[in-house]
Structures are given as C-alpha cells and as structure tokens.
Design a protein around this motif. Structure first.
Motif, PDB file in Angstrom:
ATOM      1  N   CYS A 244     -61.406  40.125  20.775  1.00 25.32           N
ATOM      2  CA  CYS A 244     -60.659  40.319  19.913  1.00 25.32           C
ATOM      3  C   CYS A 244     -59.720  41.124  20.827  1.00 25.32           C
ATOM      4  CB  CYS A 244     -61.055  41.413  18.981  1.00 25.32           C
ATOM      5  SG  CYS A 244     -62.115  40.789  17.249  1.00 25.32           S
TER       6      CYS A 244
ATOM      7  N   CYS B 215     -56.017  39.877  22.535  1.00 28.12           N
ATOM      8  CA  CYS B 215     -54.247  40.288  22.205  1.00 28.12           C
ATOM      9  C   CYS B 215     -54.465  41.425  21.629  1.00 28.12           C
ATOM     10  CB  CYS B 215     -55.210  39.191  21.558  1.00 28.12           C
ATOM     11  SG  CYS B 215     -54.794  37.392  21.120  1.00 28.12           S
ATOM     12  N   HIS B 216     -55.867  41.660  21.140  1.00 25.17           N
ATOM     13  CA  HIS B 216     -55.830  43.014  20.760  1.00 25.17           C
ATOM     14  C   HIS B 216     -56.083  44.267  21.926  1.00 25.17           C
ATOM     15  CE1 HIS B 216     -54.769  42.218  16.162  1.00 25.17           C
ATOM     16  NE2 HIS B 216     -55.398  41.777  16.713  1.00 25.17           N
TER      17      HIS B 216
ATOM     18  N   PRO C  17     -50.054  42.459  15.507  1.00 24.76           N
ATOM     19  CA  PRO C  17     -50.535  43.518  14.837  1.00 24.76           C
ATOM     20  C   PRO C  17     -50.746  45.202  15.781  1.00 24.76           C
ATOM     21  CG  PRO C  17     -50.650  41.956  13.781  1.00 24.76           C
ATOM     22  CD  PRO C  17     -50.795  41.565  15.020  1.00 24.76           C
TER      23      PRO C  17
ATOM     24  N   TYR D 251     -53.090  42.268   4.293  1.00 19.26           N
ATOM     25  CA  TYR D 251     -53.395  41.803   5.786  1.00 19.26           C
ATOM     26  C   TYR D 251     -52.029  40.576   6.136  1.00 19.26           C
ATOM     27  CZ  TYR D 251     -56.496  45.822   5.440  1.00 19.26           C
ATOM     28  OH  TYR D 251     -56.322  47.280   5.807  1.00 19.26           O
ATOM     29  N   PHE D 252     -51.912  40.620   7.297  1.00 20.93           N
ATOM     30  CA  PHE D 252     -51.183  39.374   7.644  1.00 20.93           C
ATOM     31  C   PHE D 252     -49.778  39.581   7.776  1.00 20.93           C
ATOM     32  CE2 PHE D 252     -55.621  37.851   7.676  1.00 20.93           C
ATOM     33  CZ  PHE D 252     -55.648  38.207   9.129  1.00 20.93           C
ATOM     34  N   HIS D 253     -48.579  38.060   8.392  1.00 17.75           N
ATOM     35  CA  HIS D 253     -47.074  38.610   8.025  1.00 17.75           C
ATOM     36  C   HIS D 253     -46.270  38.201   6.547  1.00 17.75           C
ATOM     37  CE1 HIS D 253     -48.101  33.807   8.998  1.00 17.75           C
ATOM     38  NE2 HIS D 253     -47.431  34.044   8.139  1.00 17.75           N
TER      39      HIS D 253
ATOM     40  N   MET E 133     -60.047  36.115  12.045  1.00 16.01           N
ATOM     41  CA  MET E 133     -59.461  35.722  12.989  1.00 16.01           C
ATOM     42  C   MET E 133     -60.246  35.584  14.368  1.00 16.01           C
ATOM     43  SD  MET E 133     -56.810  37.506  14.299  1.00 16.01           S
ATOM     44  CE  MET E 133     -55.211  37.538  13.287  1.00 16.01           C
TER      45      MET E 133
ATOM     46  N   GLN F 117     -58.680  32.575  15.274  1.00 12.83           N
ATOM     47  CA  GLN F 117     -57.837  33.102  16.484  1.00 12.83           C
ATOM     48  C   GLN F 117     -58.667  32.543  18.002  1.00 12.83           C
ATOM     49  OE1 GLN F 117     -54.952  33.012  15.444  1.00 12.83           O
ATOM     50  NE2 GLN F 117     -54.093  34.496  16.756  1.00 12.83           N
TER      51      GLN F 117
HETATM   52  C1  HEC Z   1     -55.453  35.485  20.660  1.00  9.63           C
HETATM   53  C2  HEC Z   1     -55.084  36.444  20.072  1.00  9.63           C
HETATM   54  C3  HEC Z   1     -55.835  37.050  19.605  1.00  9.63           C
HETATM   55  C4  HEC Z   1     -56.716  37.300  19.032  1.00  9.63           C
HETATM   56  C5  HEC Z   1     -57.559  37.198  19.615  1.00  9.63           C
HETATM   57  C6  HEC Z   1     -57.268  38.100  17.564  1.00  9.63           C
HETATM   58  N1  HEC Z   1     -56.460  38.571  16.625  1.00  9.63           N
HETATM   59 FE1  HEC Z   1     -56.018  39.185  15.777  1.00  9.63          FE
HETATM   60  N2  HEC Z   1     -53.785  38.967  15.061  1.00  9.63           N
HETATM   61  C7  HEC Z   1     -53.423  38.528  16.182  1.00  9.63           C
HETATM   62  C8  HEC Z   1     -52.307  38.035  15.006  1.00  9.63           C
HETATM   63  C9  HEC Z   1     -51.204  37.060  16.092  1.00  9.63           C
HETATM   64  C10 HEC Z   1     -52.090  38.604  14.229  1.00  9.63           C
HETATM   65  C11 HEC Z   1     -50.495  38.081  12.943  1.00  9.63           C
HETATM   66  C12 HEC Z   1     -50.866  36.370  12.520  1.00  9.63           C
HETATM   67  C13 HEC Z   1     -50.617  37.239  11.057  1.00  9.63           C
HETATM   68  O1  HEC Z   1     -49.882  37.869  10.403  1.00  9.63           O
HETATM   69  O2  HEC Z   1     -49.644  35.793  10.630  1.00  9.63           O
HETATM   70  C14 HEC Z   1     -53.467  39.409  14.308  1.00  9.63           C
HETATM   71  C15 HEC Z   1     -53.522  40.042  13.003  1.00  9.63           C
HETATM   72  C16 HEC Z   1     -54.919  40.660  12.561  1.00  9.63           C
HETATM   73  C17 HEC Z   1     -55.150  41.479  11.447  1.00  9.63           C
HETATM   74  C18 HEC Z   1     -54.509  41.979  10.386  1.00  9.63           C
HETATM   75  C19 HEC Z   1     -53.397  43.235  10.971  1.00  9.63           C
HETATM   76  C20 HEC Z   1     -52.429  43.043  10.027  1.00  9.63           C
HETATM   77  O3  HEC Z   1     -51.839  44.496  10.063  1.00  9.63           O
HETATM   78  O4  HEC Z   1     -52.125  42.393   9.113  1.00  9.63           O
HETATM   79  C21 HEC Z   1     -56.318  42.053  11.865  1.00  9.63           C
HETATM   80  C22 HEC Z   1     -56.784  43.399  11.303  1.00  9.63           C
HETATM   81  C23 HEC Z   1     -57.002  41.828  12.994  1.00  9.63           C
HETATM   82  N3  HEC Z   1     -55.470  40.255  13.829  1.00  9.63           N
HETATM   83  C24 HEC Z   1     -58.171  41.618  14.091  1.00  9.63           C
HETATM   84  C25 HEC Z   1     -58.834  41.189  14.771  1.00  9.63           C
HETATM   85  C26 HEC Z   1     -60.075  41.598  15.257  1.00  9.63           C
HETATM   86  C27 HEC Z   1     -61.091  41.991  14.928  1.00  9.63           C
HETATM   87  C28 HEC Z   1     -60.344  39.733  16.575  1.00  9.63           C
HETATM   88  C29 HEC Z   1     -61.255  39.314  16.804  1.00  9.63           C
HETATM   89  C30 HEC Z   1     -62.410  38.668  15.663  1.00  9.63           C
HETATM   90  C31 HEC Z   1     -59.092  39.848  17.101  1.00  9.63           C
HETATM   91  N4  HEC Z   1     -57.942  39.833  15.391  1.00  9.63           N
HETATM   92  C32 HEC Z   1     -58.313  38.598  17.413  1.00  9.63           C
HETATM   93  C33 HEC Z   1     -53.882  37.738  17.345  1.00  9.63           C
HETATM   94  C34 HEC Z   1     -55.279  38.013  17.754  1.00  9.63           C
END
Ligand code: HEC
Ligand code: HEC
Length: 343
Positions: free
Chosen positions: A229, A232-233, A276, A287-289, A303, A307
């Motif tokens: 994760c 990206c985060h 985010p 959550y999400f956009h 996710m 992702q």
């Molecule tokens: C390739 C990049 C990428 C990876 C890897 C990734 N994320 Fe994300 N994450 C994003 C993006 C882009 C969004 C926004 C998606 C949307 O709302 O359309 C997001 C949104 C989220 C959100 C919602 C946040 C909100 O404020 O609504 C959470 C919770 C989250 N991710 C947790 C995780 C976790 C836990 C993992 C691993 C399992 C992970 N992400 C892996 C890119 C990534």
C-alpha cells in the motif's frame, strides 16, 4: 541493549538497502519487529507543526482573519453556509456525507475531503485542479452549489461593509493599499488552513517511541507494508503527494467520474485521482471520491483488489484497519476555537 540495537540497526540498513530505501533515522522504532519496520518506515515522515510554504513567515493576524472567514456564513448567498458547514473542524474536517449535491455539475458529485493535513498535499481537490489551499479557498464561495455568491464584488461588498473585517484585513495585510481583496481572502483562509494539523500516536512512533503503537497496530503496519500500500500512500500524510489511477490493476467499480483528465486533458489521466491521505481515515468516511463506500474495511479490501490485484483475507483487512486507527490525531482545539464574530 546497545549490542542488540546496533544489530538491529545493521539489519535495518541491510533490509533498507535491499529495498532501495534509506533506513529510518531511529532503527529502534518498532521494538521486536523493528527490522522490517525500520526499512518500511523510511517512506513515512511525522507531520510538520505547520504546513508552511518555505521562507514565508507566519503571520498571526492573517491566521486570525482566515479563521474568522472559515466560519463566516456572510460568504454564502443565503448567509447560512460557511466552509465549516462541509468541513466541520470539530468533526475531523469533513461532513460525513456521501457527496455534496451535484458539485460542479459532475455526475454523482464528490465526497468532501477533510481540510486537516490537506495544505501539505501536492495539490487540492480529488483531481488536483487547485494548486494550493490559497487558490482552493476562492472556489467554493462562488460555486453555485456550495456557497453560491454571484461574484467577487458581492463578497467584497459584504466584507468592506464590516468595520471589523476592514480592520482585520488591514492588520493582516498592512502593506496593501486596498487590503480587502478576493486574493487576500484566499491568502488568509489558506494561512489558517496551514495550521490544521493533527499529530497522532503514529507520529510519536515515527519519532522513536515504540510503545506509542499497540502490538496489533504494529502487525497492521506490517500487513500494510507487505501488501504494498505504501507504494502510493506514503510520506507525512500517508498519501496526498501524487496522483494515481483508481483501478490501476483491476478496473475501478464505477466509471462515472473521469477524474484528473478533466484538468489536464491528458488521456493518461483518465480515472486518475489524488491519492488521499490516510490520516484520521477512521473519522472521515464515507470513502473514495464519490463517497460510495461507508465501511473502512471494505475500502481497504477494494484497494487491495483494484490497486494491487490482491484478494485480501478479512483478518489482514482488519489488521490494517487497526493500524489506521493509530493515525487518528488530536484536534487543535484552541487553534480552531470559534472566533469572536466581527460585527
Ligand atoms: C496504485 C496506488 C494505490 C495503492 C497501491 C493503494 N492505494 Fe489506496 N488509494 C489510491 C487512490 C488513487 C485512492 C482514491 C480512489 C478514489 O477515490 O477514486 C485511494 C483511496 C484509498 C482509501 C480511501 C480514502 C478516502 O479518503 O476516501 C483508503 C482507505 C485506501 N486508499 C487505503 C489503501 C490501502 C489499505 C492500500 C493497500 C491495500 C492501498 N490503499 C493501496 C491509490 C492507491
Ligand atoms: C457545500 C459543501 C462545501 C463547502 C461549503 C465548502 N467545501 Fe471544500 N470541498 C467540498 C467538496 C465536495 C470538495 C471536493 C471537491 C472535488 O474534489 O472536486 C471540497 C474540497 C476542499 C478542499 C480540498 C482538500 C483536498 O484534500 O484536496 C479544501 C482545502 C477545501 N474544500 C476547503 C474549503 C474552504 C476553505 C471552504 C470555504 C471557503 C470550503 N471548502 C467550502 C465541499 C465543500
């Protein structure tokens, strides 16, 4: 003890080298599980005390004016909506609603992100269409479905009619011939927002206090890192520093909002959104956009699937959710205290 620490330090450095990352400055972080954590932790950073623009001095008068404006309903057409209506500062800076109705005429609308820890992001809005919080603040006031003021002149008329605001703008912008301008309004609100930080136990942990996280939270951190994760985060905001495609591996579950392509007109930006921040995430649902997912565990599971192409088992999902809780910070109660309303 010293021997054990240096052994950990070496292991941490080796692991970090293997991962191509710098070791965390304090390799004692993480206690028993420090070897993995130290390498993984290098991608994160504690929150700054203010999300300041480098070289720009903090101006207390400007911050005070920005605080007043953030709560000011005079900035809306019906005198009943302020920034705080959708970004409640005593409610972690969000509104808990799925999406603001028809925001900018986009189908489905968008979820209001929190204003806490936002000023340090690479850009503002889900699609990054505002460069910074100063530019962002000038949008909602004139947006017909947000605060609905007809034009900047109408906004400035209200502010100039108030002796208190005239004086506050003068104090905040002493060098200006006409301090009450729309740009200065954005600048003041931005200055206030740059102080909206919520340090959490996670920060204490990153600063070397291994006991700041519970065993379960440390496990959750390992699960997050093992899944990838942090690709990206990452960084001080555990997100917020880049744009990525929603549905990088498996197509996103909704195609209603085409994302950043609307801003850049670049085909590569179809379904691309700002990653985010995960700070205070347990408090800022849905959550999400589009605010389409109410449950944090479900968001984590989606996710992993979309992702990373991974089907995550419920125990791992729960473990990550547990760690995310360590990023719920303290609200800066005196900083956000409702100001004396100017007459
Ligand atoms: C390739 C990049 C990428 C990876 C890897 C990734 N994320 Fe994300 N994450 C994003 C993006 C882009 C969004 C926004 C998606 C949307 O709302 O359309 C997001 C949104 C989220 C959100 C919602 C946040 C909100 O404020 O609504 C959470 C919770 C989250 N991710 C947790 C995780 C976790 C836990 C993992 C691993 C399992 C992970 N992400 C892996 C890119 C990534
Ligand atoms: C009617 C509800 C509403 C009001 C009022 C409102 N906002 Fe927002 N705000 C939103 C929504 C929805 C978004 C996300 C829109 C998007 O990304 O396209 C947003 C986005 C933001 C962001 C971007 C955060 C990030 O992580 O990208 C900031 C900062 C912000 N608003 C500050 C303000 C300020 C300052 C005011 C007052 C001048 C204000 N908002 C008034 C609903 C609102």
């Amino acid at each position: 003890m010293i021997q054990r620490l240096s052994a950990l330090a070496i292991l941490g450095a080796l692991l970090a080298a293997a991962c191509g990352t710098k070791p965390a400055s304090d390799t004692t972080v993480g206690g028993e599980s420090a070897t993995v954590a130290a390498a993984g932790l290098a991608v994160f950073a504690p929150l700054p005390s203010r999300m300041e623009v480098k070289g720009e001095p903090v101006n207390e008068q400007k911050i005070a004016l920005g605080r007043a404006l953030f709560y000011e309903t005079l900035l809306s057409d019906g005198h009943n909506v302020s920034c705080n209506s959708c970004h409640a500062l005593n409610g972690f800076g969000a509104d808990g609603r799925k999406a603001s109705l028809g925001f900018n005429g986009r189908p489905g609308g968008r979820n209001a992100p929190t204003v806490y820890n936002a000023a340090g992001h690479v850009a503002q809005f889900w699609d990054g269409r505002a460069a910074d919080v100063e530019a962002q603040a000038k949008g909602p006031i004139l947006n017909p479905v947000e605060m609905g003021m007809p034009d900047t002149a109408a906004v400035l008329k209200h502010l100039r009619a108030s002796a208190t605001y005239a004086a506050s703008f003068r104090a905040a912008f002493p060098e200006a011939r006409e301090p009450v301008t729309y740009d200065n309004l954005g600048s003041a609100i931005g200055a206030f927002e740059r102080g909206l930080v919520t340090p959490a136990r996670w920060d204490s942990y990153l600063q070397g206090d291994s006991a700041a996280l519970t065993g379960g939270e440390k496990e959750g951190l390992q699960t997050f890192l093992a899944a990838g994760c942090q690709g990206c985060h990452m960084g001080a905001y555990v997100g917020g520093d880049r744009f990525m495609k929603a549905g990088l591996v498996n197509a996103w579950f909704s195609q209603a909002d085409s994302g950043r392509i609307a801003v850049t007109k670049d085909a590569n930006d179809l379904f691309v959104f700002k990653v985010p921040s995960l700070r205070n995430i347990e408090k800022t649902g849905p959550y999400f956009h589009d605010g389409s997912v109410a449950n944090l565990g479900e968001a984590v599971r989606l996710m992993a699937h979309h992702q990373l192409g991974k089907e995550m088992n419920p125990a791992d999902v729960q473990s990550i959710v547990t760690w995310l809780g360590s990023m719920t910070g303290e609200l800066p109660l005196s900083y956000i205290a409702f100001p004396q309303k100017p007459k």
